[in-house]
Write an enzyme that holds these catalytic residues in place. Sequence first.
Site, PDB file in Angstrom:
ATOM      1  N   SER A   9      35.563  42.950  35.282  1.00  0.00           N
ATOM      2  CA  SER A   9      34.598  42.030  35.871  1.00  0.00           C
ATOM      3  C   SER A   9      34.650  41.954  37.395  1.00  0.00           C
ATOM      4  O   SER A   9      34.396  42.939  38.063  1.00  0.00           O
ATOM      5  CB  SER A   9      34.811  40.662  35.246  1.00  0.00           C
ATOM      6  N   HIS A  10      35.043  40.797  37.924  1.00  0.00           N
ATOM      7  CA  HIS A  10      34.987  40.594  39.375  1.00  0.00           C
ATOM      8  C   HIS A  10      36.187  41.214  40.093  1.00  0.00           C
ATOM      9  O   HIS A  10      36.248  41.168  41.312  1.00  0.00           O
ATOM     10  CB  HIS A  10      34.920  39.097  39.683  1.00  0.00           C
ATOM     11  N   ASP A  42      28.242  40.342  39.904  1.00  0.00           N
ATOM     12  CA  ASP A  42      29.603  40.868  39.950  1.00  0.00           C
ATOM     13  C   ASP A  42      29.742  42.220  39.245  1.00  0.00           C
ATOM     14  O   ASP A  42      28.748  42.827  38.829  1.00  0.00           O
ATOM     15  CB  ASP A  42      30.592  39.856  39.367  1.00  0.00           C
ATOM     16  N   ASP A  48      30.555  43.316  36.277  1.00  0.00           N
ATOM     17  CA  ASP A  48      29.943  43.541  34.957  1.00  0.00           C
ATOM     18  C   ASP A  48      28.629  42.779  34.789  1.00  0.00           C
ATOM     19  O   ASP A  48      28.125  42.651  33.667  1.00  0.00           O
ATOM     20  CB  ASP A  48      30.932  43.201  33.840  1.00  0.00           C
ATOM     21  N   ASP A  88      27.693  39.674  34.893  1.00  0.00           N
ATOM     22  CA  ASP A  88      27.529  38.386  34.207  1.00  0.00           C
ATOM     23  C   ASP A  88      27.553  37.202  35.166  1.00  0.00           C
ATOM     24  O   ASP A  88      27.221  36.089  34.797  1.00  0.00           O
ATOM     25  CB  ASP A  88      28.532  38.207  33.057  1.00  0.00           C
ATOM     26  N   ARG A  89      27.947  37.453  36.434  1.00  0.00           N
ATOM     27  CA  ARG A  89      27.938  36.356  37.407  1.00  0.00           C
ATOM     28  C   ARG A  89      26.716  36.474  38.320  1.00  0.00           C
ATOM     29  O   ARG A  89      26.150  37.560  38.463  1.00  0.00           O
ATOM     30  CB  ARG A  89      29.178  36.409  38.286  1.00  0.00           C
ATOM     31  N   LYS A 118      27.748  34.871  29.893  1.00  0.00           N
ATOM     32  CA  LYS A 118      27.017  34.473  31.080  1.00  0.00           C
ATOM     33  C   LYS A 118      26.213  35.676  31.544  1.00  0.00           C
ATOM     34  O   LYS A 118      26.528  36.807  31.174  1.00  0.00           O
ATOM     35  CB  LYS A 118      27.954  33.933  32.158  1.00  0.00           C
TER      36      LYS A 118
HETATM   37  C1  VG1 Z   1      37.651  33.299  36.153  1.00  0.00           C
HETATM   38  C2  VG1 Z   1      36.715  32.119  36.325  1.00  0.00           C
HETATM   39  C3  VG1 Z   1      36.130  31.712  34.993  1.00  0.00           C
HETATM   40  C4  VG1 Z   1      35.434  32.920  34.353  1.00  0.00           C
HETATM   41  C5  VG1 Z   1      36.406  34.083  34.261  1.00  0.00           C
HETATM   42  C6  VG1 Z   1      35.759  35.346  33.761  1.00  0.00           C
HETATM   43  O1  VG1 Z   1      38.730  32.940  35.312  1.00  0.00           O
HETATM   44  O2  VG1 Z   1      37.387  31.034  36.923  1.00  0.00           O
HETATM   45  O3  VG1 Z   1      35.239  30.647  35.178  1.00  0.00           O
HETATM   46  O4  VG1 Z   1      34.969  32.606  33.076  1.00  0.00           O
HETATM   47  O5  VG1 Z   1      36.952  34.373  35.554  1.00  0.00           O
HETATM   48  O6  VG1 Z   1      34.701  35.721  34.593  1.00  0.00           O
HETATM   49  P1  VG1 Z   1      40.183  32.547  35.874  1.00  0.00           P
HETATM   50  O7  VG1 Z   1      41.048  32.339  34.656  1.00  0.00           O
HETATM   51  O8  VG1 Z   1      40.606  33.632  36.756  1.00  0.00           O
HETATM   52  O9  VG1 Z   1      39.976  31.276  36.660  1.00  0.00           O
HETATM   53  V1  VG1 Z   1      34.347  37.366  34.750  1.00  0.00           V
HETATM   54  O10 VG1 Z   1      32.848  37.427  35.428  1.00  0.00           O
HETATM   55  O11 VG1 Z   1      35.686  37.877  35.709  1.00  0.00           O
HETATM   56  O12 VG1 Z   1      34.606  38.004  33.274  1.00  0.00           O
HETATM   57 CO    CO Z   2      32.036  39.169  35.260  1.00  0.00          CO
END
Ligand code: VG1
Ligand code: CO
Length: 543
Positions: A113-114, A277, A279, A281-282, A376
């Site tokens: 993801s991010h 982001d 993938d 979803d953000r 998302k």
């Molecule tokens: C983070 C965000 C959370 C989100 C998760 C996955 O998690 O705070 O809100 O759902 O990333 O997003 P954490 O545990 O690092 O706070 V993604 O777009 O990275 O799959």
């Molecule tokens: Co993501």
Amino acid sequence: MAIQTIQTTPIDGQRPGTSGLRKKVGVFQQAHYLENFVQSVFDTLGDLSGKTLVLGGDGRFHNRAAIRTILKMAAANGVARVLVGRGGILSTPAVSCVIRKYEAMGGIILSASHNPGGPDGDFGIKYNIGNGGPAPEAVTEAIYQRTTTITSYRISDAPDLDIDHGGRSYVEQMQVEVIDPVDDYAQLMEQLFDFDAIRKLFAGGFTMRFDAMHAVAGPYAKAIIEGRLGAPEGTVINCVPREDFGGGHPDPNPVNAAELIELMARDDAPDFGAASDGDADRNMIVGRKFDVTPSDSLAILAANAQVAPGYRGGIAGIARSMPTSRAADRVAAALGIPCYETPTGWKYFGTLLDAGLATLCGEESYGTGSNHVREKDGVWAVLFWLNLLAVKGQSVQQIVEEHWQRFGRNYYSRHDYEGIDAHAAKVLMDDLRVKLAAMQGVEMNHYTVDFADDFEYTDPVDGSKAAQQGIRIVMTDGSRIVYRLSGTGTEGATLRVYLERYEADPEQHHIPTQQALAALIAIADSVASIAYNTGRSNPTVIT
Ligand code: VG1
Ligand code: CO
């Protein structure tokens, strides 16, 4: 072609976090690492005969290698059919869409993801269930338990398949169908939003910049915004997914999407800016010289949902993660619908969406979505905003400021202390837990503590429980400080501190955010001794 059984031994540390198993690429490249996890997924799922799986990822480094391995393992484990995105590409929301549309048993998403990508970056894998959403905790825990006892995995020795051209082929008895990554998703978007109105908006000279950050949203945004909606070429930038995201950090916030923020701050900025982001979803929403917080974005979409054909019938409820601001709660109250508060991570929204209790969901971390899929969805949120802008004929700033006038403003910020020592982070959280009981009624910096606790959640649909989901200190005026440790990082620990304060008076709606929250920020530091415990006097990222 033959199916091989390969002996293996358990590998430590394969417990999925907030969103799947994420590690450095080098860890995933270790012998048996990916295979152990994938076999544990298959073992947990049970009988796979006659079943369809969806497979794809965000195109980051190791995506293709992982897809090749997973296809051969799926065939060896008796999966009947796999739908794989062409080139191995599928955004997270597109996987969710495809699982639901074709009634697949589930899907495997390859993404961190991010998190940054490339040979020295991060890789990740997660399993989504038949509703299209992330596997709930009970399933991920069963997968993890399996990784601790695994002794062998099954894999076909078939040659690598061509996944760069559409069409059907076979690995062993398993049919592989290479699908267009965008088509099914784009069709779904056309059903939800008023594409004619958005086309007219662009035809009238409305300008936009969508920064895909060299990640997987690129092909989706290009095909939909420039293709189907007629925005001029160049509206979507950085739109070819790269294995290392162009060396950047594909996290759409004002710090990492600096190029877009800079553009939007100019006098001649486009009318509307957005980013997504790794993938897809953000989403980040930006107006000309005006950033929209994700929490406000959720509240604004909820308040105006009826502008979009897909939500014309109204919304049943809203769900937000606990640290997300309470702006959405005020909209829910005005609409006379419930607002659910869940732990962080999209997996907690699935039951609420399936049961029809919530229609829109959101997180403060630039995540918004609805019951159209079970993830998302960044491009969805951007299209929703386009639909809103087309109907309202106002600027982003006007829409947000009118919303504040009506509902009040929730000043909100998140302070991240990234890559701190994991032990120090644990000590900080443990010390805070000890202090909680004695905090009620304590006065600090003109605030009085109403209550302090460690957030616990009981799912209203299936009764499942989650503990230790964030320490919150809630003041008598509703202001809050929340502390959590990230569950998506791959190095050390990341402390997240979430700060929120409500302001009803429109005269007070234009204070710079950090200034508006200064007293809470000071309390947050002193209560948790952040500087002392982490050795950091400032956060690494402020959003
Ligand atoms: C983070 C965000 C959370 C989100 C998760 C996955 O998690 O705070 O809100 O759902 O990333 O997003 P954490 O545990 O690092 O706070 V993604 O777009 O990275 O799959
Ligand atoms: Co993501």
